[in-house]
Design an enzyme around this catalytic site. Sequence first.
Site, PDB file in Angstrom:
ATOM      1  N   GLU A 159      -1.394 101.191  44.041  1.00  0.00           N
ATOM      2  CA  GLU A 159      -1.957 102.341  45.049  1.00  0.00           C
ATOM      3  C   GLU A 159      -2.039 103.794  44.821  1.00  0.00           C
ATOM      4  O   GLU A 159      -3.353 104.128  45.137  1.00  0.00           O
ATOM      5  CB  GLU A 159      -0.719 102.299  46.535  1.00  0.00           C
ATOM      6  CG  GLU A 159      -0.806 101.193  47.160  1.00  0.00           C
ATOM      7  CD  GLU A 159       0.590 100.969  47.268  1.00  0.00           C
ATOM      8  OE1 GLU A 159       0.344  99.800  48.567  1.00  0.00           O
ATOM      9  OE2 GLU A 159       1.370 101.564  47.283  1.00  0.00           O
ATOM     10  N   ASP A 298      17.990  97.599  48.373  1.00  0.00           N
ATOM     11  CA  ASP A 298      18.068  97.569  46.846  1.00  0.00           C
ATOM     12  C   ASP A 298      18.399  98.122  45.512  1.00  0.00           C
ATOM     13  O   ASP A 298      18.903  97.196  44.659  1.00  0.00           O
ATOM     14  CB  ASP A 298      16.946  99.028  46.386  1.00  0.00           C
ATOM     15  CG  ASP A 298      15.115  99.030  46.863  1.00  0.00           C
ATOM     16  OD1 ASP A 298      15.499  98.108  47.403  1.00  0.00           O
ATOM     17  OD2 ASP A 298      14.422  99.999  46.135  1.00  0.00           O
ATOM     18  N   ALA A 309      11.137  97.125  51.510  1.00  0.00           N
ATOM     19  CA  ALA A 309      11.880  97.168  52.536  1.00  0.00           C
ATOM     20  C   ALA A 309      12.242  96.618  53.368  1.00  0.00           C
ATOM     21  O   ALA A 309      13.254  96.375  54.541  1.00  0.00           O
ATOM     22  CB  ALA A 309      10.395  98.169  53.498  1.00  0.00           C
TER      23      ALA A 309
END
Length: 439
Positions: A159, A298, A309
């Site tokens: 990204e 996590d 998430a």
Amino acid sequence: MFCARRLGGLDVDVTLLDRAACHVFQPLLYQCATGTLSIGQISRSLREELARHRNVTTLLGEAIRLDAEGRRVTARRPDESTFDVDYDYLVIAAGMRQSYFGKEEFATWAPGMKTLDDALSIRRRVFAAFEIAETLPAGPERDQWLTFVVTGAGPTGVELAGQIRELATRALANEFHSINPEDARVLLFDGGDRVLKSFPPALADRASRTLDELGVELHFGVHVTDVRRDGVTVSSKGGGPDEDYATRTVLWTAGVEGVPFARHAAEALGARTDRSGRISVDADLSVPGHPEVFVIGDLAGRDGLPGVAENAMQGGLHVAACLKRDLAGRRRKDFRYRDLGSAAYISRGQAVLQAGPVKLSGVLGWLGWGFIHIAFLTGVRNRFSTVGTWMVSIARANRSDRSFILGGSGHPEEPYTWESPVHQGYHSPGTNSESSQTA
């Protein structure tokens, strides 16, 4: 935060301890770093978020010590003084931090992407690089400033690389006189053999083609073995000669590890950890031998739990349900993670998305990606604001928030040290999921 919200209104006292005063939606940090979104669109005050839950107390501080026998967490305030928080149940959701694989000195010149500070540091470096290049004559020094290196070809690396190239070819294309922003090089390095290794090969191939069409230079089977002020050294896993690349902007997304408090907590609880610092948990997400302590997000070291998430959100809701069952004298249920899909945004109209058997790419993947992220943003105002910003960005090919402030030295390369307030101060330690240290 999801756990605290679900416990709101019950006959329990909830304390949410966090070293940031806001919740950050980390999957969109890179859009803040590259100027598409503002800080306020991806974060929200914890007090505002939890205001209607009168039994939830929010405290600003960093968890530094755990007394498992006395059931007490010691926290440090921003003024360096400490205070204690007693608990009957403890939920550890402290997340992960960027890992430099034992070479923390790399952090000086290669910020990661875990906190708002990280995003602002990257924004400063990226936009200042173009500004500085504008002041230089054509030649090697200008080329250094127009070369951007990204390490790690997971979703965040892909990204970031895609957004920097899109920034250079669209938003900044006609704004400079001495340089052509489209000449900017973006190099993406990864030790594997393809991008997005957690995605199906077909979607990963589509992402690679899109990055290639954007002009991102992909390098696989290599490791970045040195990071300096003016360049990086890359070594081939096949044993070839090392290569040096001259650059002034290096962005690190290659790995994660547990935050210091998580490692201390594991020792205090006598819990096993993996090499990344994730804490071993039972099927209900509690720590073996300590049914009063849960680990979510996590940090939960259990097979099949990804660092995304959705895992953290579902874990928070599950722990709240476990506590309700404990209060009612009923047996807890095991945690079952429901994979709602993964998505990665590359450029305008280009994203890849996997949700169960559904695999989308191109415009459809892009629309699906937008829907998922809007759905999980906190606050209705943030959702409407983000949609509006995206629509303007699409129509005008610009970036809504490109402002940046140089660091204390006035230089975009002000050292970004691992022990500096940027990493150790009172800002969300973060992961790709939750940022809260919760008691």
